[in-house]
Scaffold this motif. Structure first.
Motif, PDB file in Angstrom:
ATOM      1  N   PHE A  98     -66.048  58.317 -13.657  1.00  0.00           N
ATOM      2  CA  PHE A  98     -65.700  57.411 -12.565  1.00  0.00           C
ATOM      3  C   PHE A  98     -64.216  57.035 -12.598  1.00  0.00           C
ATOM      4  CE2 PHE A  98     -70.243  55.940 -11.868  1.00  0.00           C
ATOM      5  CZ  PHE A  98     -70.275  56.355 -10.545  1.00  0.00           C
ATOM      6  N   GLY A 103     -69.555  60.019  -5.475  1.00  0.00           N
ATOM      7  CA  GLY A 103     -69.295  58.642  -5.075  1.00  0.00           C
ATOM      8  C   GLY A 103     -67.808  58.319  -5.128  1.00  0.00           C
ATOM      9  N   ASP A 104     -67.184  58.694  -6.244  1.00  0.00           N
ATOM     10  CA  ASP A 104     -65.733  58.529  -6.436  1.00  0.00           C
ATOM     11  C   ASP A 104     -65.282  57.107  -6.088  1.00  0.00           C
ATOM     12  OD1 ASP A 104     -63.188  59.250  -7.128  1.00  0.00           O
ATOM     13  OD2 ASP A 104     -62.758  60.347  -5.288  1.00  0.00           O
ATOM     14  N   TYR A 105     -65.966  56.113  -6.678  1.00  0.00           N
ATOM     15  CA  TYR A 105     -65.733  54.724  -6.287  1.00  0.00           C
ATOM     16  C   TYR A 105     -64.466  54.107  -6.881  1.00  0.00           C
ATOM     17  CZ  TYR A 105     -70.518  55.038  -4.612  1.00  0.00           C
ATOM     18  OH  TYR A 105     -71.653  55.422  -3.948  1.00  0.00           O
ATOM     19  N   GLN A 157     -61.335  56.993  -5.530  1.00  0.00           N
ATOM     20  CA  GLN A 157     -61.514  56.958  -4.068  1.00  0.00           C
ATOM     21  C   GLN A 157     -60.824  58.105  -3.326  1.00  0.00           C
ATOM     22  OE1 GLN A 157     -60.674  53.037  -2.490  1.00  0.00           O
ATOM     23  NE2 GLN A 157     -61.742  52.017  -4.165  1.00  0.00           N
ATOM     24  N   SER A 160     -63.828  51.599   2.961  1.00  0.00           N
ATOM     25  CA  SER A 160     -64.861  50.703   2.450  1.00  0.00           C
ATOM     26  C   SER A 160     -66.210  50.948   3.113  1.00  0.00           C
ATOM     27  CB  SER A 160     -64.443  49.239   2.658  1.00  0.00           C
ATOM     28  OG  SER A 160     -64.205  48.979   4.034  1.00  0.00           O
ATOM     29  N   MET A 200     -67.770  54.081   1.497  1.00  0.00           N
ATOM     30  CA  MET A 200     -68.217  53.777   0.142  1.00  0.00           C
ATOM     31  C   MET A 200     -69.498  52.941   0.150  1.00  0.00           C
ATOM     32  SD  MET A 200     -64.517  53.059  -1.645  1.00  0.00           S
ATOM     33  CE  MET A 200     -65.254  52.492  -3.156  1.00  0.00           C
ATOM     34  N   LYS A 201     -69.541  51.943   1.019  1.00  0.00           N
ATOM     35  CA  LYS A 201     -70.737  51.099   1.117  1.00  0.00           C
ATOM     36  C   LYS A 201     -71.942  51.919   1.561  1.00  0.00           C
ATOM     37  CE  LYS A 201     -72.492  46.922   3.388  1.00  0.00           C
ATOM     38  NZ  LYS A 201     -72.177  45.835   4.363  1.00  0.00           N
ATOM     39  N   SER A 212     -72.402  55.056   1.165  1.00  0.00           N
ATOM     40  CA  SER A 212     -72.744  56.113   0.208  1.00  0.00           C
ATOM     41  C   SER A 212     -73.557  55.607  -0.974  1.00  0.00           C
ATOM     42  CB  SER A 212     -71.470  56.788  -0.306  1.00  0.00           C
ATOM     43  OG  SER A 212     -70.750  55.935  -1.179  1.00  0.00           O
ATOM     44  N   VAL A 213     -73.521  54.298  -1.242  1.00  0.00           N
ATOM     45  CA  VAL A 213     -74.174  53.772  -2.451  1.00  0.00           C
ATOM     46  C   VAL A 213     -75.656  54.137  -2.516  1.00  0.00           C
ATOM     47  CG1 VAL A 213     -74.849  51.671  -3.677  1.00  0.00           C
ATOM     48  CG2 VAL A 213     -72.514  51.923  -2.834  1.00  0.00           C
TER      49      VAL A 213
END
Length: 463
Positions: free
Chosen positions: A119, A163-165, A168, A183, A186-187, A189-190
């Protein structure tokens, strides 16, 4: 309106099917890949000599693209050799052997540690950091090398990269193409990353345990020796020196991690930092262990590592060359671009998106297929902008769901090409664990396809 597909596109599709068929029947793909490059070159250039030359040039291009990975794998193997011969590896493994006591714990601990580190600075450098320590510990606990490779690959190049949180990079590319904030992607994709990761890793673990139970995969003494290297020569380094280097190595590598975060190093830059650190460690250990012969031993270990690196990558280069010409490699190899083309694989994905009807179910399925197609070049990142564009197209027709569709395309592209089922994309895990890349790809295939199917169904309800 979608791009008009040419004979080059259709020939490329035909050879992809041939390659998949050869892999399913466990046959070597070198011949079919080289024929594919030649025929595509002949159609694209209408020149026999250029088509013949393109075979060689495509291999050169593939080697150029893979060279940094080949080199870092080679020097990691060189370091692992000197560590095992001097007994440093035994000292480093000791804490993990107390924690990793059976194959089940070995699989999940290896995977979760790999995911956590990935990560922060992506999986290829993470495998370089962790493989040399976790693999021997896992082998001693009874987990076959292929099991450790599956865990590292699915948790790292699959869950963490899709995910690459933290870094990014992936959501930034897809979000920009879709015209929405990072954002939101990302939200959205969770839940999809959680479903994809859970289904894929549990399926892979179940299949691995089944084959171990049936005796199809066993951990032999040779497997343990393959992970550990030759027996340590206790005369080379005193005990306090082994402890010193066993402490120094993780400290320096953790400083690398801190440097990556502080200076925003990622991808090839992160790999280069790890590689440079390992080279200095190799030289320090060799000089301390071999004294007057240390200078010659440094070169000897380099040679051993490079021999291993090119031996592992040799079978992969022809198939990598074929798939590279599906992306940016086409112009580099053939000296021209297809008219109005975004690259062969991107053209195929775009054409698919423009030929299907639009509803939530079909849109989700199409984004999965488009993402998977664009991942066929083994990058995972080269086509995710197209996934964002296609998501924007479908969401415009539906009136909703752009973030979920974008995330679905991103996940499919990276799981396929980032990669877990494209042989040369998962080379780092295969090389560190010293297993065949094609065998690793075959074992990942069913879990990843099943995971994509379940995740796509979930996406249909979320759009």
């Amino acid at each position: 309106m979608g791009i008009e597909l040419s004979a080059v596109h259709w020939v490329y599709v035909v050879f992809i099917l041939f390659i998949i068929g050869f892999m399913i029947f466990k046959r070597d793909t070198t011949l079919i890949c080289i024929l594919g490059i030649f025929i595509i070159g002949l159609i694209a250039t209408s020149s026999f000599t250029t088509a013949v030359s393109s075979v060689f040039n495509s291999l050169i291009y593939a080697i150029t693209q893979l060279l940094s990975t080949i080199l870092v794998i080679s020097i990691i193997v060189a370091l692992s050799h000197v560590m095992t011969k001097t007994g440093i590896n035994d000292v480093m493994i000791a804490p993990f052997t107390k924690l990793i006591k059976n194959p089940t714990l070995a699989f999940w601990i290896t995977g979760l540690v790999m995911m956590t580190v990935s990560f922060f600075f992506w999986p290829s450098p993470a495998i370089a950091l962790l493989g040399v320590v976790l693999l021997p510990a896992a082998a001693r606990a009874g987990l076959p090398a292929i099991g450790a490779a599956i865990a590292m690959n699915l948790f790292g190049h699959g869950i963490a990269l899709s995910g690459d949180y933290i870094i990014q990079g992936a959501p930034k590319l897809t979000a920009d193409a879709a015209g929405i904030p990072v954002s939101e992607v990302m939200k959205a994709s969770v839940p999809l990353v959680i479903v994809m990761g859970a289904v894929t890793t549990v399926t892979a673990f179940f299949l691995l345990k089944r084959d171990m139970r049936l005796g199809r995969i066993v951990v032999s003494q040779s497997d343990i020796e393959k992970a550990n290297g030759k027996t340590a020569n206790q005369q080379l380094l005193a005990n306090h020196s082994r402890i010193f280097f066993a402490v120094l190595i993780p400290i320096l590598l953790m400083l690398d991690v801190a440097g990556m975060i502080a200076f925003h190093l990622e991808g090839s830059d992160a790999t280069a930092l790890i590689g440079g650190t390992i080279i200095f460690l190799l030289m320090m250990i060799s000089i301390n262990a071999y004294k007057n012969d240390g200078l010659e031993k440094i070169t000897s270990y380099f040679i051993e590592g490079l021999q291993f690196g090119f031996k592992v990558f040799g079978p992969v280069i022809p198939i990598a060359a074929f798939f590279y010409i599906g992306g940016d490699g086409f112009k580099a190899v053939f000296g021209q671009s297809l008219p109005h083309s975004m690259g062969i694989v991107n053209d195929l994905g775009s054409a698919l998106a423009h030929t299907v009807p639009v509803n939530s179910e079909i849109a989700s399925g199409t984004l999965t297929i488009v993402g998977a197609i664009t991942g066929l070049d083994g990058s995972g990142f080269s086509g995710i902008s197209l996934a964002g564009s296609v998501a924007h197209l479908f969401a415009g027709a539906l009136g909703h769901g752009i973030a979920t569709l974008t995330a679905m395309g991103q996940i499919a592209a990276i799981w396929v090409g980032g990669g877990t089922i494209i042989p040369w994309a998962l080379i780092p895990a295969a090389a560190i664990c010293r297993v065949d890349a094609f065998e690793l790809a075959r074992r990942n295939l069913i879990p990843v396809l099943f995971g994509l199917a379940v995740t796509t169904i979930v996406a249909m309800f979320l759009v």
